[in-house]
Design a protein around this motif. Structure first.
Motif, short mmCIF file in Angstrom:
data_model
loop_
_atom_site.label_atom_id
_atom_site.label_comp_id
_atom_site.label_asym_id
_atom_site.label_seq_id
_atom_site.Cartn_x
_atom_site.Cartn_y
_atom_site.Cartn_z
N GLU A 142 85.39 118.18 9.41
CA GLU A 142 84.77 117.52 10.57
C GLU A 142 85.71 116.92 11.37
OE1 GLU A 142 80.34 116.40 9.14
OE2 GLU A 142 81.79 114.75 9.07
N HIS A 191 80.42 124.11 4.75
CA HIS A 191 78.82 123.30 5.18
C HIS A 191 79.39 122.56 6.50
CE1 HIS A 191 75.49 120.76 4.61
NE2 HIS A 191 76.26 119.74 5.19
N GLU A 229 79.50 125.68 9.27
CA GLU A 229 78.30 126.13 9.68
C GLU A 229 77.16 125.14 10.29
OE1 GLU A 229 74.41 127.88 7.35
OE2 GLU A 229 75.89 127.08 6.16
N LYS A 230 77.48 123.82 10.06
CA LYS A 230 76.72 122.78 10.92
C LYS A 230 77.15 122.69 12.43
CE LYS A 230 75.58 117.71 10.50
NZ LYS A 230 75.86 116.50 9.76
#
Length: 357
Positions: free
Chosen positions: A177, A225, A228-229
């Protein structure tokens, strides 16, 4: 041969008193202990037979640290060195030997060899700290079957065995992130190893699903994850399995990712891989972070020296906690209920990451 009995006779005390001196018992005075030691030195007594003592107590006075791969790797890997520093910081281990036990998969081709190895291990150490072995490794199963006291660090995660680790997946999500928040889209991921079969190269989802290396698997799933987010699919990421744990492996992986995919950011599953990326960038005159952002994982000592953005995990504290938990297990007359300790992690923003130019 001079014996404890000879020391007792020379000092005019009982043999039990001499034994108290060597065992550190408070039953005798400091002056008496000093007299016994000086007399023993004068007549050539070398002290109690450690082997006889261990047979009587059922202890050999040593704990083992079991790691994957060869001893040459274990002695140079900064992660393992930090772990050993944490273990040795426990005061109760001041007089306990620490044995490093490397595991090589090629040795274990049948059940007989596995049993022989685990029995020999029991004769060498009182208990084991098992670190980063593949899932369901046969040696680990044999050790548990024979009820050798053990604590597992990071991997594998096995029911009814003490476990100490971190939330690898959540930490990896935070790692990815951070790179995504800077605006990077062409992202390369370096994973050390998913399966211990010698493979080096790009991976597909099938290989991820077959992975037997818990740490790499969990971190990679965290990266996927987060991507993909953010609307980035598996096929849009460049994921390279280094097939090893050295800085050179990290350099080779970085070379492929930059040559093949012109990535603007490297997300490395360890600081060693990330330092390999920094070394490659320096060698090729690639400016970090203007032309290439690099983020690591672990926060080994060199990470701060290199101004590497990374995920901090408490390596020393994990080692110390594992050692203390193992000692408690060894001192308990009845088996303890298995404990699970999950340490917190933290993103450390340094100078190796920035927005893409």
């Amino acid at each position: 041969m001079v014996s404890m009995k000879d020391v007792a006779k020379e000092c005019g005390v009982s043999q039990a008193t001499v034994s108290y001196a060597y065992n550190g018992s408070p039953k005798i005075s400091k002056e008496m202990r000093a007299l016994i030691f000086s007399t023993a030195e004068k007549i050539g007594y070398m002290g109690p037979d450690v082997r006889a003592k261990s047979l009587k107590s059922g202890r050999v006075g040593a704990i083992g640290v079991m790691v994957m791969d060869q001893l040459s790797y274990a002695c140079t890997d900064p992660w393992i060195i930090s772990l050993l520093q944490g273990i040795s910081s426990v005061e109760a281990l001041a007089d306990v030997a620490l044995t490093l036990i490397p595991i090589n998969n090629s040795r274990f081709k049948n059940g007989v060899e596995i049993e022989k190895y685990s029995v020999a291990t029991r004769g060498l150490v009182d208990g084991l700290i098992i670190s980063t072995l593949p899932d369901d490794h046969p040696v680990v199963r044999a050790i548990i079957r024979q009820k050798i006291p053990a604590v597992i660090l990071d991997a594998p995660l096995i029911e009814d065995v003490h476990f100490i680790g971190i939330d690898d997946r959540s930490a990896a999500i935070q790692q990815m992130e951070h790179i995504l928040s800077l605006g990077h889209k062409k992202i390369g991921i370096i994973i050390e190893r998913l399966i211990p079969d010698g493979y080096k190269g790009y991976i597909n989802l099938a290989r991820l699903e077959k992975s037997t290396e818990r740490i790499s698997r969990e971190r990679l799933k965290g990266y996927l994850h987060a991507a993909e987010k953010a609307g980035i699919s598996f096929s849009q990421l460049s994921i390279y399995e280094a097939g090893g744990f050295s800085i050179q492996d990290g350099m080779n992986a970085t070379n492929k990712l930059i040559q093949d995919h012109k990535v603007t950011a490297i997300v490395a599953a360890s600081d060693v891989m990330a330092i390999g990326s920094l070394n490659f960038a320096n060698k090729e005159n690639i400016n970090v972070p203007k032309e290439l952002s690099v983020i690591g994982f672990d926060d080994i000592p060199e990470a701060s020296i290199r101004d590497l953005t990374t995920i901090h995990q408490p390596l020393l504290e994990k080692g110390a906690y594992a050692a203390q938990l193992l000692l408690e297990s060894l001192n308990e007359k009845q088996s303890q209920k298995p404990q699970m300790k999950i340490f917190e992690t933290q993103l450390l923003r340094r100078k190796s990451t920035a927005c893409p130019q």
